[in-house]
Write a protein that holds these residues in place. Structure first.
Motif, short mmCIF file in Angstrom:
data_model
loop_
_atom_site.label_atom_id
_atom_site.label_comp_id
_atom_site.label_asym_id
_atom_site.label_seq_id
_atom_site.Cartn_x
_atom_site.Cartn_y
_atom_site.Cartn_z
N ARG A 7 0.81 -1.22 0.00
CA ARG A 7 0.00 0.00 0.00
C ARG A 7 0.84 1.27 0.00
O ARG A 7 0.33 2.36 0.18
CB ARG A 7 -0.93 0.00 1.21
CG ARG A 7 -2.00 -1.10 1.15
CD ARG A 7 -2.85 -1.13 2.40
NE ARG A 7 -3.92 -2.13 2.29
CZ ARG A 7 -4.76 -2.44 3.27
NH1 ARG A 7 -4.65 -1.84 4.45
NH2 ARG A 7 -5.70 -3.35 3.07
N LYS A 37 -2.75 8.22 5.28
CA LYS A 37 -3.51 7.63 4.18
C LYS A 37 -3.88 8.68 3.14
O LYS A 37 -4.15 9.84 3.48
CB LYS A 37 -4.78 6.96 4.72
CG LYS A 37 -4.53 5.63 5.41
CD LYS A 37 -5.83 4.96 5.79
CE LYS A 37 -5.57 3.59 6.39
NZ LYS A 37 -6.84 2.90 6.75
N ILE A 38 -3.91 8.27 1.88
CA ILE A 38 -4.32 9.18 0.81
C ILE A 38 -5.76 9.60 1.01
O ILE A 38 -6.12 10.77 0.82
CB ILE A 38 -4.12 8.49 -0.57
CG1 ILE A 38 -2.63 8.30 -0.84
CG2 ILE A 38 -4.78 9.31 -1.68
CD1 ILE A 38 -2.32 7.53 -2.10
N ALA A 44 -7.68 3.73 -4.09
CA ALA A 44 -6.43 4.31 -3.56
C ALA A 44 -6.57 4.82 -2.13
O ALA A 44 -5.58 5.23 -1.52
CB ALA A 44 -5.97 5.45 -4.46
N ALA A 45 -7.78 4.81 -1.57
CA ALA A 45 -8.02 5.40 -0.26
C ALA A 45 -7.17 4.79 0.84
O ALA A 45 -6.76 5.47 1.78
CB ALA A 45 -9.51 5.29 0.11
N TYR A 47 -4.20 3.53 0.50
CA TYR A 47 -2.77 3.65 0.23
C TYR A 47 -2.19 4.84 0.99
O TYR A 47 -2.93 5.74 1.43
CB TYR A 47 -2.52 3.80 -1.28
CG TYR A 47 -2.61 2.48 -2.02
CD1 TYR A 47 -1.47 1.84 -2.48
CD2 TYR A 47 -3.84 1.87 -2.24
CE1 TYR A 47 -1.55 0.62 -3.15
CE2 TYR A 47 -3.94 0.66 -2.90
CZ TYR A 47 -2.79 0.04 -3.35
OH TYR A 47 -2.87 -1.16 -3.99
N TYR A 48 -0.86 4.84 1.12
CA TYR A 48 -0.21 5.86 1.93
C TYR A 48 0.45 6.92 1.07
O TYR A 48 0.84 6.66 -0.09
CB TYR A 48 0.81 5.21 2.88
CG TYR A 48 0.16 4.19 3.78
CD1 TYR A 48 -0.73 4.60 4.76
CD2 TYR A 48 0.38 2.82 3.62
CE1 TYR A 48 -1.37 3.67 5.57
CE2 TYR A 48 -0.25 1.89 4.42
CZ TYR A 48 -1.14 2.33 5.41
OH TYR A 48 -1.79 1.41 6.19
N LEU A 49 0.54 8.11 1.63
CA LEU A 49 1.11 9.24 0.90
C LEU A 49 2.55 8.94 0.51
O LEU A 49 3.28 8.27 1.25
CB LEU A 49 1.05 10.50 1.78
CG LEU A 49 -0.35 11.00 2.16
CD1 LEU A 49 -0.25 12.04 3.26
CD2 LEU A 49 -1.05 11.57 0.92
N PRO A 50 2.99 9.44 -0.63
CA PRO A 50 4.38 9.21 -1.06
C PRO A 50 5.37 9.69 0.00
O PRO A 50 5.19 10.75 0.61
CB PRO A 50 4.48 10.04 -2.34
CG PRO A 50 3.08 10.14 -2.85
CD PRO A 50 2.21 10.20 -1.64
N THR A 52 6.02 8.15 2.82
CA THR A 52 5.69 7.67 4.17
C THR A 52 6.55 6.44 4.49
O THR A 52 6.47 5.42 3.81
CB THR A 52 4.21 7.28 4.28
OG1 THR A 52 3.40 8.41 3.93
CG2 THR A 52 3.87 6.84 5.69
#
Length: 298
Positions: A7, A37-38, A44-45, A47-50, A52
């Motif tokens: 993720r 989290k995005i 994509a909800a 998934y984690y912010l770039p 992280t």
């Protein structure tokens, strides 16, 4: 760890990260991942912010653990001072079993008068809860000094306040103080330098945070369910909000100044934040200039 990596969570040291996760637990750790989290809708909800990293999130976990320990150190001082002040001050006027007399309790005037309050029903419930906590009907629950009382005396049926107030919960202490009549609460208010309404609220909210800490719950960025009442004159001191941990930390600091002279608790908090510079203070409710504010008195 594989699921988190899929993720978008970056692991700088896979072996160390896996060992930490094994001891922390996936579910507990994900509580610290939510802010990264995005979000939004769609696949994509989750998934984690770039950018992280596991190490960044783990730093927040470690910070939160140390913060809980620091809070518990302060709460111990406040809790013991409150127990002693309430027990001794009322006992000096009404004897060691004053808590069994409902006449010492009532509804404080600052509560809405249209709300019904049956002091007899409240007091009966309060005494029943005390009996449960001291082991009145269950000998195996009793502390050693409580056992001694029951084995030595048969009247009054309950131990004196200085024994009872050693074993009942901080929540029960808070409730007891809240419904004490005037002037019974006067000496306690003087101990902490606060009026009854504010001190009642602060003891209640500190008891709530204490329970969070005792159960190892996340506190650093929590939105508080039980919020301390802030006097109008102190609104700016408390950054015009009362639902973040900063509010309770400042309330603790104000109370400690009255009961623990020469303590270095505030310095401990400052040092903890300095050791974790990536912690976003705004999520905790801290004002940007908090270190310069005179209420902390570094």
């Amino acid at each position: 760890a594989i699921l988190l990596a899929s993720r978008g969570l970056v692991f700088e040291n896979w072996a160390d990260s896996f060992s930490h996760l094994e001891h922390i637990g996936y579910y507990r750790f994900t509580g610290y991942l939510h802010p990264f989290k995005i979000g939004g809708g769609g696949g994509a909800a989750e998934y984690y912010l770039p950018g992280t990293t596991f190490e960044l999130v783990h730093d927040r976990y470690i910070f939160d653990r140390k913060l809980r320990i620091l809070v518990m150190e302060a709460v111990e001082k406040i809790e013991i001072a409150a127990r002693t002040a309430i027990s001794n001050s009322v006992a000096s006027r009404h004897g060691p079993h004053w808590y069994l007399d409902k006449c010492n309790f009532g509804r404080p005037g600052y509560y809405h008068t249209h709300q019904k309050f049956d002091v007899s029903a409240w007091h009966a419930s309060f005494v029943d809860d005390i009996k449960r906590q001291v082991g009145h009907g269950e000998a195996f629950r009793r502390d050693i000094f409580i056992k001694h009382y029951y084995s030595t005396y048969d009247h009054p049926e309950m131990p004196p306040c200085w024994m009872v107030f050693e074993v009942i919960s901080f929540g029960s202490i808070s409730q007891c103080f809240k419904f004490l009549k005037h002037p019974e609460y006067g000496d306690v208010c003087g101990t902490f330098g606060l009026n009854h309404q504010i001190l009642s609220s602060w003891l209640h909210s500190i008891s709530y945070v204490r329970n969070l800490c005792a159960h190892h719950s996340r506190v650093w960025n929590r939105v508080l369910t039980i919020k301390p009442t802030i006097p109008h004159a102190r609104r700016l001191q408390f950054n015009n909000q009362n639902d973040r941990i900063y509010t309770v930390l400042l309330a603790i600091q104000i109370m400690l100044r009255e009961i623990w002279m020469g303590n270095h608790w505030a310095e401990g908090l400052r040092d903890l934040l300095d050791a974790h510079p990536k912690i976003p203070l705004n999520s905790m409710g801290f004002p940007n200039d908090w270190i310069a504010r005179r209420e902390w008195r570094f």
